[in-house]
Scaffold this motif. Sequence first.
Motif, PDB file in Angstrom:
ATOM      1  N   ASP A  35       0.802  -1.220   0.000  1.00  0.00           N
ATOM      2  CA  ASP A  35       0.000   0.000   0.000  1.00  0.00           C
ATOM      3  C   ASP A  35       0.838   1.276   0.000  1.00  0.00           C
ATOM      4  OD1 ASP A  35       0.983  -0.322   2.514  1.00  0.00           O
ATOM      5  OD2 ASP A  35      -0.893   0.104   3.550  1.00  0.00           O
ATOM      6  N   LYS A  37       3.251   4.293  -1.673  1.00  0.00           N
ATOM      7  CA  LYS A  37       3.141   5.049  -2.928  1.00  0.00           C
ATOM      8  C   LYS A  37       4.221   4.572  -3.892  1.00  0.00           C
ATOM      9  CE  LYS A  37      -0.164   7.617  -1.482  1.00  0.00           C
ATOM     10  NZ  LYS A  37      -1.478   7.112  -1.701  1.00  0.00           N
ATOM     11  N   LYS A  53     -10.727   0.322  -0.917  1.00  0.00           N
ATOM     12  CA  LYS A  53     -10.926   1.584  -1.638  1.00  0.00           C
ATOM     13  C   LYS A  53     -10.700   2.758  -0.695  1.00  0.00           C
ATOM     14  CE  LYS A  53     -14.560  -0.574  -4.300  1.00  0.00           C
ATOM     15  NZ  LYS A  53     -15.995  -0.673  -4.400  1.00  0.00           N
ATOM     16  N   GLU A  54     -10.200   3.846  -1.255  1.00  0.00           N
ATOM     17  CA  GLU A  54     -10.022   5.060  -0.466  1.00  0.00           C
ATOM     18  C   GLU A  54     -11.331   5.840  -0.436  1.00  0.00           C
ATOM     19  OE1 GLU A  54      -6.798   7.536  -1.582  1.00  0.00           O
ATOM     20  OE2 GLU A  54      -5.355   5.904  -1.633  1.00  0.00           O
ATOM     21  N   ARG A  55     -11.517   6.577   0.638  1.00  0.00           N
ATOM     22  CA  ARG A  55     -12.685   7.457   0.733  1.00  0.00           C
ATOM     23  C   ARG A  55     -12.486   8.666  -0.159  1.00  0.00           C
ATOM     24  NH1 ARG A  55     -15.940   7.777   5.682  1.00  0.00           N
ATOM     25  NH2 ARG A  55     -15.732  10.003   5.413  1.00  0.00           N
ATOM     26  N   GLY A  58     -10.371  11.274   1.415  1.00  0.00           N
ATOM     27  CA  GLY A  58      -8.992  10.888   1.684  1.00  0.00           C
ATOM     28  C   GLY A  58      -8.725  10.382   3.091  1.00  0.00           C
ATOM     29  N   GLN A  59      -9.762  10.294   3.922  1.00  0.00           N
ATOM     30  CA  GLN A  59      -9.589   9.795   5.288  1.00  0.00           C
ATOM     31  C   GLN A  59      -9.330   8.287   5.266  1.00  0.00           C
ATOM     32  OE1 GLN A  59      -9.561  11.306   8.298  1.00  0.00           O
ATOM     33  NE2 GLN A  59      -9.818  13.324   7.421  1.00  0.00           N
ATOM     34  N   PHE A  60      -8.508   7.839   6.196  1.00  0.00           N
ATOM     35  CA  PHE A  60      -8.181   6.425   6.315  1.00  0.00           C
ATOM     36  C   PHE A  60      -9.244   5.703   7.130  1.00  0.00           C
ATOM     37  CE2 PHE A  60      -6.240   3.035   8.867  1.00  0.00           C
ATOM     38  CZ  PHE A  60      -5.839   2.191   7.848  1.00  0.00           C
ATOM     39  N   GLU A  76     -18.474   3.167   2.275  1.00  0.00           N
ATOM     40  CA  GLU A  76     -17.231   3.728   2.808  1.00  0.00           C
ATOM     41  C   GLU A  76     -17.198   5.249   2.786  1.00  0.00           C
ATOM     42  OE1 GLU A  76     -14.421   1.742   0.369  1.00  0.00           O
ATOM     43  OE2 GLU A  76     -14.588  -0.117   1.485  1.00  0.00           O
ATOM     44  N   ASP A  77     -17.977   5.883   1.921  1.00  0.00           N
ATOM     45  CA  ASP A  77     -17.968   7.340   1.818  1.00  0.00           C
ATOM     46  C   ASP A  77     -19.065   8.002   2.649  1.00  0.00           C
ATOM     47  OD1 ASP A  77     -15.733   7.596   0.197  1.00  0.00           O
ATOM     48  OD2 ASP A  77     -16.897   7.255  -1.622  1.00  0.00           O
TER      49      ASP A  77
END
Length: 126
Positions: A35, A37, A53-55, A58-60, A76-77
């Motif tokens: 995970d 970059k 998936k990312e929110r 951008g929150q973890f 998740e969002d």
Amino acid sequence: AEEIMEAQSPINVWPSETRAFRASGSVDSPPKWADFKDPLDAISTRFRSRMPKERADGQFLSPEDRKALKTLGLGEDADRRALRSAYSAKVRAYHPDKNGGNRSYEKALQDVIAAYTHLKTSPAFI
């Protein structure tokens, strides 16, 4: 002497179990470093479909956060307002006063309360 011979045996050199691989040779889950970059996507491309998936903001989200969101029936969002409304709806649905005293939903109610309590203190929802 027998204890010394047993301790020096090649069998005892590697006492812990190693990670199991599937017959196809691929691992079950992405490695911990998948995970990071990677500008060329040289390493993480293989595991991209299995990565969470990312929110949108951008929150973890931790695995516990994702489990709690699933308990509340949210994606998740979800934001704090959706969190509160889903919690209210689930509590109304599972509360014994609304079910004529039926206690069969007691475990589900406890899970919903625990999920909401966890999420309202989560950094993604503060």
